[in-house]
Motif scaffolding. Structure first.
Motif, PDB file in Angstrom:
ATOM      1  N   HIS A   1       0.833  -1.209   0.000  1.00 40.75           N
ATOM      2  CA  HIS A   1       0.000   0.000   0.000  1.00 40.75           C
ATOM      3  C   HIS A   1       0.862   1.251   0.000  1.00 40.75           C
ATOM      4  O   HIS A   1       1.982   1.232   0.490  1.00 40.75           O
ATOM      5  N   GLN A   2       0.286   2.319  -0.499  1.00 47.44           N
ATOM      6  CA  GLN A   2       0.981   3.605  -0.493  1.00 47.44           C
ATOM      7  C   GLN A   2       0.942   4.165   0.928  1.00 47.44           C
ATOM      8  O   GLN A   2      -0.103   4.085   1.581  1.00 47.44           O
ATOM      9  N   LEU A   3       2.077   4.684   1.388  1.00 46.57           N
ATOM     10  CA  LEU A   3       2.101   5.272   2.729  1.00 46.57           C
ATOM     11  C   LEU A   3       1.190   6.492   2.775  1.00 46.57           C
ATOM     12  O   LEU A   3       1.163   7.281   1.834  1.00 46.57           O
ATOM     13  N   LYS A   4       0.452   6.627   3.892  1.00 47.12           N
ATOM     14  CA  LYS A   4      -0.409   7.811   4.018  1.00 47.12           C
ATOM     15  C   LYS A   4       0.478   9.038   4.210  1.00 47.12           C
ATOM     16  O   LYS A   4       1.584   8.939   4.746  1.00 47.12           O
ATOM     17  N   GLU A   5      -0.024  10.169   3.764  1.00 47.47           N
ATOM     18  CA  GLU A   5       0.690  11.447   3.917  1.00 47.47           C
ATOM     19  C   GLU A   5       1.148  11.614   5.367  1.00 47.47           C
ATOM     20  O   GLU A   5       0.352  11.450   6.294  1.00 47.47           O
TER      21      GLU A   5
END
Ligand code: AMP
Ligand code: MG
Length: 342
Positions: A216-220
């Protein structure tokens, strides 16, 4: 700087350069590494300059024998689980993170209290580490952000004139970087999938977690357990789009979007069915071969300067497929088109 190209009979020259604080591209079974003396902070800085790598991204320390961990006093203690992993997977494509000692220069650990260690299986990598008489810090030998190199030619494409030498040891067998597992957490946790699979790690250790950032893409604003996972990475210059769906849906979508500047990163079985330029990873379901060819395919796509868009299937997350998934989803900047939802 003139970059020397060395062959396997010239390990002694590579070792001399490393002892003098230079930078050498070296073959390993995963990908080519950009090596310097891991215990010489000034030498290690040159790696970051040559790659354009952010200074907060730590480096893997390569050893030539399990006993080197104690010999060079690299870690505070060797956990029992590290011994098990070493017995099962070293030498090989597994990097183990442990609590470091002060022997590790801050440039290598990038300010963390841990160090990542790997004992590579490639005979030339082992010979160079032994001949240099020191562990070697060696990230992948590409310009930061671009696909990793799996041949000496790939290294030269990115690093000619930026490093002292490259040692040509043929094409890397595994083709994707090592699996990174941390033993500094309560439960062993995979931070980056690679040549050793999560399934194999669970067989050896029992409980093993997989870090969210693997798929998954890391959250901001989130802190990355493995700093390298937060950057867009492995990307060719062309725009990579991942298509999620069955084989037929993939082929019809790509053919419906056929154009001169389009290329399909596909499997052998698709070659005759696709009406666009193609680059094949290998036979369907052969994840080991896909891993071995992945970076070479991405680099070949870039060599054809007319290609702007690359369509690839979303890889499987089984076995070594997970490593291919992890690299491609980053190359695509996490952009996935769900063909079933269209
Ligand atoms: P590369 O050197 O290109 O193979 O990348 C090494 C990977 O290992 C990067 O994703 C780093 O962020 C990661 N890494 C190295 N050392 C550590 C560490 N001490 N803790 C967490 N991740 C690490
Ligand atoms: Mg890398």
């Amino acid at each position: 700087m003139k970059t020397q190209v060395l062959d396997k009979s010239q390990v002694d020259i590579a070792a001399r350069i490393l002892k003098n604080g230079g930078v050498v591209g070296i073959p390993t079974e995963t990908v080519y590494g950009l090596a310097t003396d891991a215990l010489n902070g000034e030498a290690v800085k040159k790696i970051f300059q040559a790659k354009g790598r952010p200074m907060d991204n730590p480096l893997i320390v390569h050893i030539a024998d399990y006993s080197d961990i104690e010999k060079y006093n690299l870690v505070r203690e060797i956990p029992e689980s590290a011994e098990k992993l070493a017995k099962a997977f070293w030498p090989g494509p597994l990097t183990i993170i442990m609590k470091r000692t002060d022997v590790i220069p801050p440039e290598v650990s990038a300010g963390l209290d841990t160090v990542a260690i790997r004992f590579p299986a490639h005979p030339l990598a082992q010979q160079i580490i032994k001949a240099a008489g020191t562990p070697l810090a060696a990230p992948s030998a590409n310009l930061s952000g671009s696909p990793s190199p799996t041949t000496a030619r790939h290294v030269l494409n990115d690093m000619d004139g930026r490093i002292d030498a490259v040692l040509d040891g043929g094409a890397s067998e595994v083709g994707v970087e090592s699996t990174v597992i941390t033993l500094a957490a309560d439960v062993p946790r995979v931070l980056r999938p690679g040549g050793v699979t999560v399934e194999e790690l669970r067989e050896a250790l029992g409980e093993v977690e997989v870090d969210d950032a693997v798929i998954h893409q890391l959250k901001e604003g989130a802190v990355a357990a493995s700093p390298g996972m937060k950057y867009k990475h492995y990307a060719p210059k062309a725009n990579v789009l991942l298509l999620k769906g069955g084989d037929e849906a993939y082929i019809s979508y790509v053919n419906a979007h056929a154009a001169d500047d389009v290329c399909a990163l596909c499997c052998d079985e698709d070659l005759l069915l696709l009406k666009v330029k193609t680059v094949s990873l290998g036979r369907r379901g052969d994840y080991l071969t896909h891993a071995r060819h992945l970076f070479d395919c991405l680099r070949r796509i870039d060599e054809n300067k007319t290609i702007c868009t690359v369509y690839s299937r979303l890889p499987s997350v089984e076995g070594v497929g997970l490593a291919v998934y992890n690299r491609l989803i980053r190359a695509a900047g996490f952009e996935v088109i769900d063909l079933e939802a269209l």
